[in-house]
Scaffold this motif. Structure first.
Motif, PDB file in Angstrom:
ATOM      1  N   UNK A  54     118.637  74.058  47.209  1.00 43.54           N
ATOM      2  CA  UNK A  54     117.686  72.931  47.038  1.00 43.54           C
ATOM      3  C   UNK A  54     118.481  71.496  47.334  1.00 43.54           C
ATOM      4  N   UNK A  55     118.042  70.672  47.885  1.00 47.87           N
ATOM      5  CA  UNK A  55     118.755  69.505  48.198  1.00 47.87           C
ATOM      6  C   UNK A  55     118.412  67.964  47.703  1.00 47.87           C
ATOM      7  N   UNK A  56     117.252  68.056  46.943  1.00 47.25           N
ATOM      8  CA  UNK A  56     117.004  66.961  46.556  1.00 47.25           C
ATOM      9  C   UNK A  56     115.947  66.661  45.119  1.00 47.25           C
ATOM     10  N   UNK A  57     115.840  65.407  44.881  1.00 48.13           N
ATOM     11  CA  UNK A  57     115.170  65.395  43.599  1.00 48.13           C
ATOM     12  C   UNK A  57     115.665  66.222  42.373  1.00 48.13           C
ATOM     13  N   UNK A  58     115.156  66.257  41.334  1.00 44.84           N
ATOM     14  CA  UNK A  58     115.470  66.865  40.182  1.00 44.84           C
ATOM     15  C   UNK A  58     116.186  68.251  40.631  1.00 44.84           C
ATOM     16  N   UNK A  59     115.576  69.030  41.603  1.00 42.28           N
ATOM     17  CA  UNK A  59     116.091  70.317  41.846  1.00 42.28           C
ATOM     18  C   UNK A  59     117.572  70.442  42.017  1.00 42.28           C
ATOM     19  N   UNK A  60     118.246  69.385  42.930  1.00 44.84           N
ATOM     20  CA  UNK A  60     119.676  69.522  43.309  1.00 44.84           C
ATOM     21  C   UNK A  60     120.314  69.231  41.918  1.00 44.84           C
ATOM     22  N   UNK A  61     119.687  68.067  40.999  1.00 46.44           N
ATOM     23  CA  UNK A  61     120.561  67.616  39.891  1.00 46.44           C
ATOM     24  C   UNK A  61     120.716  68.973  39.037  1.00 46.44           C
ATOM     25  N   UNK A  62     119.692  69.656  38.787  1.00 50.47           N
ATOM     26  CA  UNK A  62     119.652  70.869  38.014  1.00 50.47           C
ATOM     27  C   UNK A  62     120.708  71.748  38.337  1.00 50.47           C
ATOM     28  N   UNK A  63     120.795  72.153  39.765  1.00 50.86           N
ATOM     29  CA  UNK A  63     121.811  73.078  40.312  1.00 50.86           C
ATOM     30  C   UNK A  63     123.131  72.348  40.226  1.00 50.86           C
ATOM     31  N   UNK A  64     123.283  71.083  40.205  1.00 47.22           N
ATOM     32  CA  UNK A  64     124.650  70.682  39.857  1.00 47.22           C
ATOM     33  C   UNK A  64     125.031  70.685  38.601  1.00 47.22           C
ATOM     34  N   UNK A  65     123.989  70.493  37.607  1.00 49.24           N
ATOM     35  CA  UNK A  65     124.011  70.573  36.107  1.00 49.24           C
ATOM     36  C   UNK A  65     124.469  71.838  35.767  1.00 49.24           C
ATOM     37  N   UNK A  66     124.102  72.788  36.356  1.00 52.61           N
ATOM     38  CA  UNK A  66     124.372  74.458  35.719  1.00 52.61           C
ATOM     39  C   UNK A  66     125.535  74.720  36.327  1.00 52.61           C
ATOM     40  N   UNK A  67     125.996  74.087  37.502  1.00 51.01           N
ATOM     41  CA  UNK A  67     127.557  74.580  38.126  1.00 51.01           C
ATOM     42  C   UNK A  67     128.443  73.742  37.329  1.00 51.01           C
ATOM     43  N   UNK A  68     128.074  72.583  36.923  1.00 54.02           N
ATOM     44  CA  UNK A  68     129.130  71.695  36.115  1.00 54.02           C
ATOM     45  C   UNK A  68     129.240  72.541  34.834  1.00 54.02           C
TER      46      UNK A  68
END
Lengths: 285, 299, 436
Positions: free
Chosen positions: C198-212
C-alpha cells in the motif's frame, strides 16, 4: 475533376476527424457502461480480456440487495432524494431568477452593476470553504440531513446563473411591449405575465435545465449536509458505495450506470434548450 | 407616489436573491473568516474562542506546500481553460461544416457535461489505472508498450491525467458556445472576403475569430464560476498525491481541515483560494462586458 | 371522589410497572431506535447481516446513519464533534483512531459487565484503553501475515533459476531481505509482479513503522522526539524503494490502498502479499487463486523481529447516547461469541479468547486445512508479534507528515535520509504544538 476529388478528400477527412472525436468523447463512458455488466474477475484479469466472456447482471443485483451477504443499497431512496431536491431547488431558483432577472433587465438603479457582480462572484466561492460553516449553522438550525437544508443551499448556488441567463432573455424583449400593454389597460404585473413571460419562456426553461443539472450532479456540499437516506443523493450514494466496497470496480461501474442514464435521457430531451439558453441569454444580455 | 414605488420595485424583486445569497454564502464566509483568525481544531471545539489574529495567514507565507499547491492550481486552470478553448473551437468548426446528422453530433458532444464530477473522476481513475485500466491494457495489447505507465503516479503524467479528465468534462461548454457563435455569424463579410481572394486562414483570423471571442469569454466566465468542481475530480483520481504531485489548493484545504482537523488554518487557505477564484471570474467578466458592448454595437 | 380516582390511577399504573420490573430478557428495547455509524467494506458486511437478529430479539430498530471506510467516517465524526451533532449512540472505532476523539465516547467499564470484558483478549482490551478509560469494545483485530501463491514456489523452473541466481533455496520467505530477492526474481511485468504494498495515507506509514521496528528502530524516544530517521528507518524505506526501482511492484503502488492490494492478489497477478486475515477466505475462493494460497508468519527484519503492526476494529458508545442500555446490548451482541464465530469463519481475527480456540477446532473438524492454518498463524502473531502505533491523538497528524515524504523518497525525489529528516522535523513540530 480535381476540385471534386479535393472536396471528397476534404469531406472524408472531416468525417474521420469527427468520428475520432466522438470516440474520445464516448469511449470513457461506454467502457464504464460495459464494465457494469461484467464480473469483477474479468475486469481484473491480466492480460486483459477484451471481448466479454460473461455478461452478468450480478453487479446490479448486488446493489439492489439480491446478493448473498450484502445489504441493499437504497438506490431508490437516493434517486428519489436527488429528484426531489433537484426539482424543488430548480423551481425556486428559477422563480428567484425570474424576479431578479427582470429587475436587472428592466430597471436602472444605484449599485446595479456592483450588485450583479456581487451575485456572480458569490458563485466563485469554492464549496470547500463553505462546507464546514454551513454545516455548523445548519446543525444549529436543525437542517442537517433534511432535504430542505440541501435545497436552500442549491438555490443559492443556482441563483446567480439563473439570474444571468434570464436577465439576458428579458433584455431581448422590447420594453415597448410591456408599455403598450399597460396603455391598453393592464397593470404592470398583468402585462408581465401576458406578454413578457411567454416570450422568455425558452430562456427560462434553459435556465431551469442548467440549474437542474448542477443540483443533480453536486457532491461536495451534499456529502457534508446529508447523513442518512432521508436526504442522501445519488452522487453521495456512489461515493458511499465505493467507500463501502473498497474498489469493487464492477460494482462502481454499475452504480455509475444508474447515475448516468437519467442524465443522458435529459440530454436528449433538452439539448436544443441548452444551446439556446447559453447563446441568447448569455451573449445578448 | 408612483415614482417612489418604481424606485423600490427592483430591490423588492431582488430581495429573495439577495437574502438567499446572504444567508447561504455571506454569513458562512464571515464565520470562516473569523475561524481563520483562531487556532480552531475540529476535535477541540473550544479552541474557537482563542483569537490569534493573522497568525494563520503569516504561517501560510512560509508554507512551501501551500505555495506549490497555489502555483499548481493556477497552472491547472490556465492549461485546462486554454486547452478547452482551443479544442472547443476545433470541435465547433468541425461540426459547423457537417450538415448531415448534426443534431446527433451536438447531443453526443454534450454528454460529458451531464456527468457528475465525481463520476468523471471515477471513470478516469478506472481508465488510467496502471494495472487494469483500459489504456494500459490497450497499449500492451497492441504491442506498443511492454510495461505499464503509471498515469496517476508519474511526475508529469499525474497532472496530465487530471487535466485530461477536466478537459474531457468541460470542453463541451466551449464547443456549444462557439458553435452558437458560428451559427450567428452573418454571412456577408465571409462572402465578401472570399470574393476579395482571402485564403481560409485569413478569413478565420480576421473575421471569424473576432466575432466569436465574446462567446469564448462567456464560456470562460461560466467555467471560472464552476472551476472548483475540479476538486471532486482530483480528490477521486489522485487525492492530491503521490507525494503531493497533484496537490491543488482544494485538496490541500480538505486535508488540513478534515484529516488534520486544523480548521482555522484550512479556512485561511480557503480565503486565499476564494480570492483566486474571484480574481479569475472578475477578469473574465470584465472582458465579457466589453465584448457584449461590442456585440450590442454589431447588432 | 378525587381520592378514588387517584387510587384507580395508581392501580392502573402498577400493572405496566410490574411488567417492566420483569427480568431483562427479549423485547427489552421495544420501539427504541438506535442510531449508529458503522465502517463499511466487503469484509465488514457479513456481521451487519446479523443485526436483524438483535432487532428481533430486543424489539429495537437500528438506524445505520453512515457506512463508510474509516477515513471518511473519521472525517464525519470530526465534523460532528465540531458542530456538536453527536446525536447517535454507537460508532465504529479503531484503536489507532480512538485517541483523537477526546472524551466523546464513554468508559465502558461502568457500562458493560466486568465478566463480559474478561472474556476478551487481554492485549486487545489493553489497546482499547485510552487514559485508563475503556473507550471501545474490540470487534476483531488485525495484524498482517504473508500470503503467497503456492504454484509459484513449487515450480521447478523457478526453484532452479532462483538457486542459481541467489544461492539459497526458493521457499516462502523468512526475512524481508528474502522477500526482496524473491520479488525481484519472480516478477514478469507487466502481467505478474513479485509483490506489492500500500502506498499512501496512514497505510504506508504503518507498513514503514512496522518495518522500522523489525529493523530495531523506533518512532519516538521516551521524550517523544522522533527517531525514525535512524539507520533502521533508512533501511526500511530502502526496501520499498529498491522494489519500486526494480519494477518488482506494480507501477501504481503509490496510489494503492487495501482494496487495490487485496484485489491485486486475488487476481492472481502477485506472488507475495502481506495482508490481514480478513481477506483469507476471499483469496482462497477467488477464481484466479482458489486453492493456491499459502500463508506463513510475517518475515523478520534485520533485528530478528517480525513485523506486526496491529490494531483492533472496535465499537464505541457516545457520552451523549440517549439509551445506554440499548447501546450496550447492541455492542455486546455484535462482539459476542456467536458473532465472532461468524466473522472468524471469514478469517477475521476474533478478540474473544474462547473463539480463537473454538474456531480453529471448527475448521480442523470441517477439514478446512486452509482456514485452520490461517487461524493458527494469526493467533501466533497476535500473541507474539503484534504491536500498535503510539496510541496518542497526534498519530494521524504525524502520519500525515510522514507518508508524503516516504512517497518522495520512493520516487527518488529526495534521498531517503533527507526525506526522513524532513519528516522528523515536521513530526517534532506537531508534537511540540501538541504540548509534548
Amino acid at each position: 475533376m480535381n476540385r471534386r476529388l479535393k472536396s471528397r478528400i476534404g469531406k472524408t477527412a472531416l468525417w474521420i476527424a469527427t468520428f475520432l472525436l466522438m470516440l474520445v468523447i464516448c469511449i470513457p463512458g461506454l467502457w464504464v457502461v460495459l464494465s457494469a455488466f461484467r464480473p469483477n474477475s474479468e475486469i481484473l484479469a491480466k492480460p486483459a480480456i477484451w471481448i466479454p466472456r460473461d455478461l452478468t447482471l450480478d453487479n446490479f443485483a448486488q446493489i439492489f440487495g439480491f446478493g448473498q451477504e450484502q445489504v441493499a443499497i437504497p438506490v431508490l431512496s437516493y434517486f428519489t432524494n436527488s429528484m426531489v431536491i433537484a426539482l424543488t431547488s430548480t423551481a425556486i431558483a428559477v422563480l428567484i431568477g425570474m424576479s431578479g432577472g427582470y429587475a436587472f433587465a428592466r430597471f436602472r438603479f444605484l449599485g446595479k452593476n456592483s450588485l450583479f457582480l456581487g451575485l456572480m462572484l458569490s458563485r466563485a466561492v469554492p464549496g470547500i470553504a463553505l462546507s464546514l460553516p454551513v454545516f455548523m449553522i445548519w446543525s444549529k438550525l436543525g437542517l442537517i440531513d433534511t432535504k430542505m437544508g440541501i435545497i436552500i443551499v442549491y438555490v443559492a448556488i443556482n441563483v446567480p446563473f439563473t439570474i444571468w441567463l434570464i436577465d439576458g432573455f428579458f433584455r431581448q424583449i422590447p420594453k415597448e411591449m410591456n408599455e403598450s400593454a399597460q396603455v391598453d389597460g393592464c397593470t404592470r404585473w398583468q402585462a408581465f405575465w401576458k406578454i413578457e413571460f411567454p416570450l422568455a419562456r425558452s430562456g427560462i426553461a434553459s435556465a431551469g435545465v442548467f440549474a437542474f443539472l448542477t443540483s443533480w450532479n453536486e457532491y461536495a456540499l451534499v456529502s457534508q449536509l446529508s447523513r442518512s437516506t432521508d436526504s442522501k443523493t445519488l452522487p453521495v450514494g456512489l461515493m458511499d458505495f465505493t467507500s463501502q466496497f473498497t474498489i469493487n470496480w464492477a460494482g462502481m461501474c454499475a452504480m455509475a450506470f444508474i447515475i448516468i442514464v437519467p442524465a443522458l435521457i435529459l440530454t436528449f430531451l433538452v439539448q436544443k434548450h441548452l444551446i439556446a439558453g447559453l447563446t441568447f441569454g448569455g451573449v445578448k444580455g | 407616489m408612483r415614482w417612489r414605488a418604481e424606485k423600490n420595485t427592483p430591490w423588492l424583486l431582488l430581495s429573495p436573491a439577495i437574502l438567499t445569497i446572504l444567508f447561504v454564502v455571506a454569513i458562512p464566509l464571515l464565520f470562516s473568516f473569523y475561524t481563520s483568525l483562531t487556532p480552531y481544531k475540529l476535535t477541540r471545539p473550544e479552541t474557537i474562542n482563542n483569537f490569534i489574529g493573522l497568525r494563520n495567514y503569516e504561517r501560510l507565507f512560509d508554507d512551501a506546500k501551500f505555495w506549490w499547491a497555489f502555483g499548481r492550481t493556477i497552472l491547472f486552470l490556465a492549461i485546462a481553460l486554454n486547452v478547452e478553448f482551443i479544442l472547443g473551437l476545433g470541435i465547433a468548426l468541425l461540426i459547423n461544416k457537417i450538415t448531415w446528422g448534426q443534431r446527433t453530433l451536438r447531443t453526443i458532444m454534450m454528454f460529458p457535461m451531464m456527468f457528475s464530477p465525481i463520476l468523471v473522476g471515477f471513470q478516469f481513475k478506472f481508465i488510467f489505472n496502471d494495472h487494469i485500466g483500459i489504456l494500459n491494457n490497450a497499449l500492451q495489447g497492441l504491442g506498443i508498450m511492454d510495461d505499464s505507465i503509471a498515469w496517476l503516479v508519474d511526475k508529469p503524467l499525474g497532472m496530465f491525467s487530471i487535466i485530461f479528465a477536466e478537459v474531457w468534462m468541460s470542453t463541451s461548454v466551449f464547443a456549444i458556445l462557439l458553435l452558437a457563435g458560428l451559427f450567428a455569424m452573418p454571412r456577408d463579410p465571409l462572402e465578401a472576403a472570399k470574393v476579395d481572394g482571402c485564403n481560409p486562414w485569413q478569413v478565420f483570423r480576421h473575421i471569424t475569430l473576432p466575432f466569436i471571442m465574446p462567446f469564448a469569454f462567456i464560456a470562460m466566465t461560466i467555467r471560472s464560476l464552476d472551476v472548483a468542481r475540479a476538486y471532486d475530480i482530483v480528490d477521486v483520481m489522485t487525492g492530491g498525491g503521490p507525494a503531493g504531485r497533484t496537490e491543488v489548493l482544494w485538496t490541500l484545504i480538505a486535508r488540513v481541515g478534515y484529516d488534520n482537523a486544523k480548521m482555522g488554518q484550512a479556512n485561511a487557505m480557503a480565503y486565499v483560494s476564494t480570492l483566486l477564484s474571484i480574481l479569475f471570474t472578475y477578469y473574465f467578466f470584465t472582458k465579457l462586458v466589453a465584448a457584449r458592448r461590442y456585440m450590442g454595437g454589431a447588432e | 371522589m378525587k381520592s378514588s380516582k387517584l387510587r384507580l390511577l395508581l392501580a392502573s399504573a402498577i400493572v405496566p410497572l410490574a411488567l417492566t420490573g420483569a427480568p431483562a430478557i427479549a423485547g427489552d428495547f421495544d420501539g427504541v431506535e438506535l442510531r449508529v455509524k458503522l465502517i463499511g467494506g466487503d469484509q465488514y458486511e457479513p456481521l451487519y447481516a446479523e443485526i436483524e437478529k438483535w432487532e428481533a430479539e430486543t424489539g429495537a430498530t437500528v438506524n445505520i446513519l453512515s457506512r463508510k471506510n474509516h477515513f471518511e467516517l473519521d472525517r464525519e465524526i470530526k465534523q460532528d464533534i465540531a458542530a456538536g451533532t453527536l446525536d447517535w449512540c454507537v460508532g465504529s472505532n479503531h484503536t489507532s483512531f480512538a485517541p483523537q476523539y477526546g472524551s466523546i465516547y464513554r468508559d465502558l467499564n461502568g457500562v458493560i459487565d466486568a465478566s463480559v470484558i474478561a472474556e476478551f483478549d487481554a492485549l486487545a482490551i489493553e489497546n482499547s484503553t485510552v487514559h485508563d478509560r475503556l473507550v471501545q469494545l474490540p470487534r476483531h483485530s488485525d495484524v498482517s501475515n504473508m500470503y503467497y501463491l503456492k504454484s509459484v514456489f513449487e515450480d521447478q523452473g523457478n526453484k532452479d533459476g532462483f538457486k542459481a541466481k541467489y544461492g539459497y533455496d526458493l521457499a516462502p520467505p523468512e526475512t524481508w531481505d528474502q522477500v526482496k530477492d524473491q520479488a525481484i526474481f519472480l516478477t514478469k511485468g507487466p502481467d505478474f509482479f513479485g509483490t506489492q504494498y500500500v502506498g499512501k495515507d496512514e497505510a504506508i506509514t504503518g507498513r514503514f513503522y512496522e518495518l522500522l521496528v523489525a529493523n530495531g528502530g523506533a518512532l519516538f524516544d521516551d521524550d517523544w522526539n522522533p527517531t525514525f530517521n535512524s539507520a533502521a528507518g533508512v533501511e526500511a524505506v530502502s526496501w520499498f524503494k529498491d522494489l519500486y526501482d526494480a519494477g518488482a511492484v506494480p507501477k501504481g503502488v503509490l496510489s494503492y490502498l487495501w482494496g487495490e492490494t487485496g484485489n491485486g492478489f486475488a487476481s492472481g497477478t502477485i506472488a507475495l502479499n502481506l495482508d490481514w486475515g480478513g481477506w483469507a477466505s476471499y483469496f482462497n475462493s477467488a477464481d484466479a487463486t482458489a486453492g493456491n494460497v499459502g500463508l506463513i508468519r510475517a518475515p523478520k527484519g534485520s533485528a530478528g523481529i517480525r513485523t506486526g503492526w496491529s490494531g483492533s476494529h472496535t465499537f464505541s458508545i457516545t457520552e451523549s447516547c440517549d439509551n445506554v442500555p440499548a447501546a450496550a446490548s447492541f455492542v455486546t451482541f455484535l462482539t459476542d461469541y456467536d458473532r465472532q464465530m461468524v466473522e472468524a469463519s471469514k478469517g477475521l481475527l476474533p478478540t474473544r479468547t474462547q473463539v480463537w480456540v473454538d474456531a480453529t477446532a471448527h475448521f480442523k473438524a470441517d477439514g478446512n486445512a486452509f482456514l485452520a492454518n490461517v487461524m493458527e498463524v494469526y493467533s501466533q502473531s497476535m500473541a507474539e508479534d503484534a504491536f500498535t502505533p503510539p496510541l496518542i491523538p497526534e498519530w494521524i497528524e504525524v502520519s500525515n507528515e510522514i507518508w508524503p515524504r516516504l512517497q518522495s523518497a520512493i520516487l527518488g525525489e529526495m534521498t531517503i535520509q533527507a526525506a526522513l529528516d524532513e519528516a522528523a522535523e515536521a513530526a517534532a513540530e506537531v508534537m511540540e504544538d501538541a504540548g509534548y
